[in-house]
Design a protein around this motif. Structure first.
Motif, PDB file in Angstrom:
ATOM      1  N   VAL A  47       0.820  -1.113  -0.062  1.00  0.00           N
ATOM      2  CA  VAL A  47      -0.055   0.053   0.028  1.00  0.00           C
ATOM      3  C   VAL A  47       0.911   1.246   0.001  1.00  0.00           C
ATOM      4  O   VAL A  47       0.617   2.103  -0.861  1.00  0.00           O
ATOM      5  N   ARG A  48       1.978   1.255   1.106  1.00  0.00           N
ATOM      6  CA  ARG A  48       2.619   2.409   1.053  1.00  0.00           C
ATOM      7  C   ARG A  48       3.579   2.527  -0.248  1.00  0.00           C
ATOM      8  O   ARG A  48       3.476   3.876  -0.936  1.00  0.00           O
ATOM      9  N   GLU A  49       3.975   1.625  -0.929  1.00  0.00           N
ATOM     10  CA  GLU A  49       4.606   1.537  -2.143  1.00  0.00           C
ATOM     11  C   GLU A  49       3.761   2.110  -3.070  1.00  0.00           C
ATOM     12  O   GLU A  49       4.450   3.086  -4.157  1.00  0.00           O
ATOM     13  N   THR A  50       2.598   1.663  -3.306  1.00  0.00           N
ATOM     14  CA  THR A  50       1.649   2.203  -4.133  1.00  0.00           C
ATOM     15  C   THR A  50       1.307   3.681  -4.457  1.00  0.00           C
ATOM     16  O   THR A  50       1.583   4.312  -5.248  1.00  0.00           O
ATOM     17  N   VAL A  51       1.416   4.105  -3.157  1.00  0.00           N
ATOM     18  CA  VAL A  51       0.873   5.666  -2.978  1.00  0.00           C
ATOM     19  C   VAL A  51       2.270   6.457  -3.294  1.00  0.00           C
ATOM     20  O   VAL A  51       2.235   7.536  -4.081  1.00  0.00           O
ATOM     21  N   GLU A  52       3.457   5.798  -2.946  1.00  0.00           N
ATOM     22  CA  GLU A  52       4.596   6.546  -3.307  1.00  0.00           C
ATOM     23  C   GLU A  52       5.021   6.354  -4.798  1.00  0.00           C
ATOM     24  O   GLU A  52       5.350   7.611  -5.267  1.00  0.00           O
ATOM     25  N   GLN A  53       4.734   5.584  -5.419  1.00  0.00           N
ATOM     26  CA  GLN A  53       4.832   5.463  -6.901  1.00  0.00           C
ATOM     27  C   GLN A  53       3.836   6.254  -7.392  1.00  0.00           C
ATOM     28  O   GLN A  53       4.146   7.053  -8.495  1.00  0.00           O
ATOM     29  N   LEU A  54       2.481   6.499  -6.976  1.00  0.00           N
ATOM     30  CA  LEU A  54       1.494   7.344  -7.334  1.00  0.00           C
ATOM     31  C   LEU A  54       2.092   8.871  -7.696  1.00  0.00           C
ATOM     32  O   LEU A  54       1.804   9.732  -8.449  1.00  0.00           O
ATOM     33  N   ARG A  55       2.504   9.031  -6.434  1.00  0.00           N
ATOM     34  CA  ARG A  55       2.940  10.638  -6.205  1.00  0.00           C
ATOM     35  C   ARG A  55       3.982  10.796  -6.968  1.00  0.00           C
ATOM     36  O   ARG A  55       4.331  11.991  -7.473  1.00  0.00           O
ATOM     37  N   LYS A  56       4.788   9.869  -7.450  1.00  0.00           N
ATOM     38  CA  LYS A  56       6.048  10.314  -8.569  1.00  0.00           C
ATOM     39  C   LYS A  56       5.464  10.625  -9.782  1.00  0.00           C
ATOM     40  O   LYS A  56       5.912  11.223 -10.581  1.00  0.00           O
ATOM     41  N   LEU A  57       4.305   9.891  -9.987  1.00  0.00           N
ATOM     42  CA  LEU A  57       3.708  10.033 -11.511  1.00  0.00           C
ATOM     43  C   LEU A  57       2.919  11.356 -11.525  1.00  0.00           C
ATOM     44  O   LEU A  57       2.775  11.929 -12.651  1.00  0.00           O
ATOM     45  N   ASP A  58       2.274  11.588 -10.451  1.00  0.00           N
ATOM     46  CA  ASP A  58       1.353  12.897 -10.259  1.00  0.00           C
ATOM     47  C   ASP A  58       1.974  14.268 -10.304  1.00  0.00           C
ATOM     48  O   ASP A  58       2.147  14.801  -9.156  1.00  0.00           O
ATOM     49  N   THR A  59       2.743  14.393 -11.411  1.00  0.00           N
ATOM     50  CA  THR A  59       3.644  15.518 -11.456  1.00  0.00           C
ATOM     51  C   THR A  59       2.764  16.875 -11.849  1.00  0.00           C
ATOM     52  O   THR A  59       3.044  17.884 -11.306  1.00  0.00           O
ATOM     53  N   GLU A  60       1.487  16.762 -12.454  1.00  0.00           N
ATOM     54  CA  GLU A  60       0.894  17.849 -13.107  1.00  0.00           C
ATOM     55  C   GLU A  60      -0.541  17.457 -12.273  1.00  0.00           C
ATOM     56  O   GLU A  60      -1.411  18.474 -12.424  1.00  0.00           O
ATOM     57  N   THR A  61      -0.856  16.482 -11.712  1.00  0.00           N
ATOM     58  CA  THR A  61      -1.957  16.038 -11.308  1.00  0.00           C
ATOM     59  C   THR A  61      -1.993  15.720  -9.624  1.00  0.00           C
ATOM     60  O   THR A  61      -0.922  15.607  -9.477  1.00  0.00           O
ATOM     61  N   ARG A  62      -2.930  15.697  -9.087  1.00  0.00           N
ATOM     62  CA  ARG A  62      -2.961  15.037  -7.781  1.00  0.00           C
ATOM     63  C   ARG A  62      -3.985  13.945  -7.651  1.00  0.00           C
ATOM     64  O   ARG A  62      -5.216  14.487  -7.802  1.00  0.00           O
ATOM     65  N   THR A  63      -3.942  12.645  -7.279  1.00  0.00           N
ATOM     66  CA  THR A  63      -4.882  11.621  -7.175  1.00  0.00           C
ATOM     67  C   THR A  63      -5.247  11.566  -5.942  1.00  0.00           C
ATOM     68  O   THR A  63      -4.456  11.066  -5.125  1.00  0.00           O
ATOM     69  N   PRO A  64      -6.424  11.791  -5.450  1.00  0.00           N
ATOM     70  CA  PRO A  64      -6.847  11.750  -3.892  1.00  0.00           C
ATOM     71  C   PRO A  64      -6.700   9.946  -3.734  1.00  0.00           C
ATOM     72  O   PRO A  64      -7.263   9.255  -4.456  1.00  0.00           O
ATOM     73  N   VAL A  65      -6.036   9.697  -2.418  1.00  0.00           N
ATOM     74  CA  VAL A  65      -5.899   8.741  -2.212  1.00  0.00           C
ATOM     75  C   VAL A  65      -6.749   8.141  -0.838  1.00  0.00           C
ATOM     76  O   VAL A  65      -6.683   8.874   0.351  1.00  0.00           O
ATOM     77  N   LEU A  66      -7.468   7.228  -0.998  1.00  0.00           N
ATOM     78  CA  LEU A  66      -8.346   6.553   0.242  1.00  0.00           C
ATOM     79  C   LEU A  66      -7.577   5.330   0.789  1.00  0.00           C
ATOM     80  O   LEU A  66      -7.340   4.524  -0.137  1.00  0.00           O
ATOM     81  N   ILE A  67      -7.471   5.131   2.190  1.00  0.00           N
ATOM     82  CA  ILE A  67      -7.007   4.139   2.531  1.00  0.00           C
ATOM     83  C   ILE A  67      -7.819   3.478   3.824  1.00  0.00           C
ATOM     84  O   ILE A  67      -8.398   4.142   4.287  1.00  0.00           O
ATOM     85  N   ALA A  68      -8.341   2.242   3.207  1.00  0.00           N
ATOM     86  CA  ALA A  68      -9.089   1.482   4.385  1.00  0.00           C
ATOM     87  C   ALA A  68      -8.200   0.962   5.641  1.00  0.00           C
ATOM     88  O   ALA A  68      -7.138  -0.011   5.127  1.00  0.00           O
ATOM     89  N   ALA A  69      -8.198   1.686   6.836  1.00  0.00           N
ATOM     90  CA  ALA A  69      -7.258   1.453   7.720  1.00  0.00           C
ATOM     91  C   ALA A  69      -7.901   0.693   8.879  1.00  0.00           C
ATOM     92  O   ALA A  69      -8.457   1.343   9.704  1.00  0.00           O
ATOM     93  N   GLY A  70      -7.833  -0.741   8.861  1.00  0.00           N
ATOM     94  CA  GLY A  70      -8.497  -1.537   9.948  1.00  0.00           C
ATOM     95  C   GLY A  70      -7.601  -1.783  11.050  1.00  0.00           C
ATOM     96  O   GLY A  70      -8.348  -2.114  12.162  1.00  0.00           O
ATOM     97  N   GLY A  71      -6.343  -1.656  11.049  1.00  0.00           N
ATOM     98  CA  GLY A  71      -5.242  -1.825  12.181  1.00  0.00           C
ATOM     99  C   GLY A  71      -4.596  -0.866  12.495  1.00  0.00           C
ATOM    100  O   GLY A  71      -4.402   0.161  11.768  1.00  0.00           O
ATOM    101  N   PRO A  72      -3.876  -0.880  13.659  1.00  0.00           N
ATOM    102  CA  PRO A  72      -2.970   0.410  13.985  1.00  0.00           C
ATOM    103  C   PRO A  72      -2.049   0.584  13.283  1.00  0.00           C
ATOM    104  O   PRO A  72      -1.806   1.854  13.013  1.00  0.00           O
ATOM    105  N   ARG A  73      -1.345  -0.090  12.634  1.00  0.00           N
ATOM    106  CA  ARG A  73      -0.259   0.067  11.492  1.00  0.00           C
ATOM    107  C   ARG A  73      -0.962   0.759  10.280  1.00  0.00           C
ATOM    108  O   ARG A  73      -0.198   1.602   9.832  1.00  0.00           O
ATOM    109  N   SER A  74      -2.022   0.096   9.908  1.00  0.00           N
ATOM    110  CA  SER A  74      -2.731   0.971   8.743  1.00  0.00           C
ATOM    111  C   SER A  74      -3.082   2.415   9.095  1.00  0.00           C
ATOM    112  O   SER A  74      -3.075   3.280   8.128  1.00  0.00           O
TER     113      SER A  74
END
Length: 275
Positions: free
Chosen positions: A126-153
């Motif tokens: 999950v973390r890596e996907t968001v990091e990769q997305l932020r690298k690609l979103d240079t002229e746009t920004r994709t809102p990211v929703l995370i389903a966070a069921g546990g403390p680490r999430s």
């Protein structure tokens, strides 16, 4: 927390035909829903393609995933597809992602042939996907929703998510949910007020989708009787007042319902639109 304006989403998936799905998207837009969100599951149509189709036949409706299982797609692939959808829909796409439910994770191993993963590995994806997305979103920004069921999430969501939904036991109390919100906001630090918290309504009135009953392991009556925070009941005015209270007391401002309740929930949207 109470100053954020409400948004309303519909969780749905193509079930019959392309015509049916396009009609669902148009109807959601007509009724005032802000977003149409597709679940992820190998028994369903591919959510990214469904999102693109829905966006193509609407003009203001946002589309998204609820939520991608991190085990099903390599992080760079998921980010590539999400970024592409953001660009091609004129920034009407929201990427929802999580660690996946047990049956989806089994399908990924058995049907796709990916290796088994531990909970920690799934969260790392999950973390890596968001990091990769932020690298690609240079002229746009994709809102990211995370389903966070546990403390680490929740810790990760606080750091990188724009939107957070907090899966919790069906009979969790309002105090229990407030604790989860506070934990996420604490992890967010200075960006806490930027996070939008999502309420996923399982029971509206006295009914819930049959499929949800199997997933929840509880009936609508059980959830209602137990005072579940996943339930909304009453007249449209009473439901609207309940949501206003929950926004002030818990922080929920993004409310999503299942397509099973698409028409019945619409009067509530009318009462709270732009509030």
């Amino acid at each position: 927390m109470g100053d954020r304006r409400f948004r309303f989403g519909l969780i749905a998936a193509p079930t019959e035909s392309g015509a049916q799905w396009r009609a669902t998207a148009r109807r959601a837009e007509e009724l005032g829903y802000d977003t149409l969100l597709m679940p992820d599951g190998m028994h369903l149509f591919a959510p990214m393609l469904a999102a693109a189709t829905a966006a193509a036949v609407t003009s203001t409706l946002r589309v998204g995933t609820f939520v991608l299982a991190s085990t099903a797609r390599p992080p760079r692939t998921a980010a590539w597809e999400a970024h592409s959808l953001t660009a091609l829909t004129d920034q009407r796409f929201e990427m929802g992602i999580g660690t996946g439910n047990p049956w989806m994770n089994r399908q990924v191993v058995e049907e796709i042939g990916f290796p088994e993963t531990s909970p920690g590995e799934r969260l790392a994806r999950v973390r890596e996907t968001v990091e990769q997305l932020r690298k690609l979103d240079t002229e746009t920004r994709t809102p990211v929703l995370i389903a966070a069921g546990g403390p680490r999430s929740r810790a990760l969501a606080g750091k990188v998510a724009d939107i957070v939904t907090l899966p919790h036991p069906g009979l969790a109390t309002a105090a229990d949910v407030r604790k989860l919100v506070e934990e996420t906001r604490e992890a967010a630090g200075g960006r806490a007020d930027d996070i939008e918290f999502m309420l996923n309504v399982v029971v509206f009135g006295d009914t819930m989708p049959p499929a949800m009953e199997r997933i929840a392991g509880m009936s609508a009556a059980d959830l209602v009787e137990g005072g579940s925070q996943l339930v909304l009941r009453g007249t449209p005015r009473e439901v609207a007042d309940d949501l206003l209270r929950r926004r002030d007391e818990i922080g929920y401002s993004y409310v999503v319902v299942n397509a099973y309740h698409v028409e019945e929930f619409a009067p509530v949207i009318e009462l709270l639109k732009d509030r």
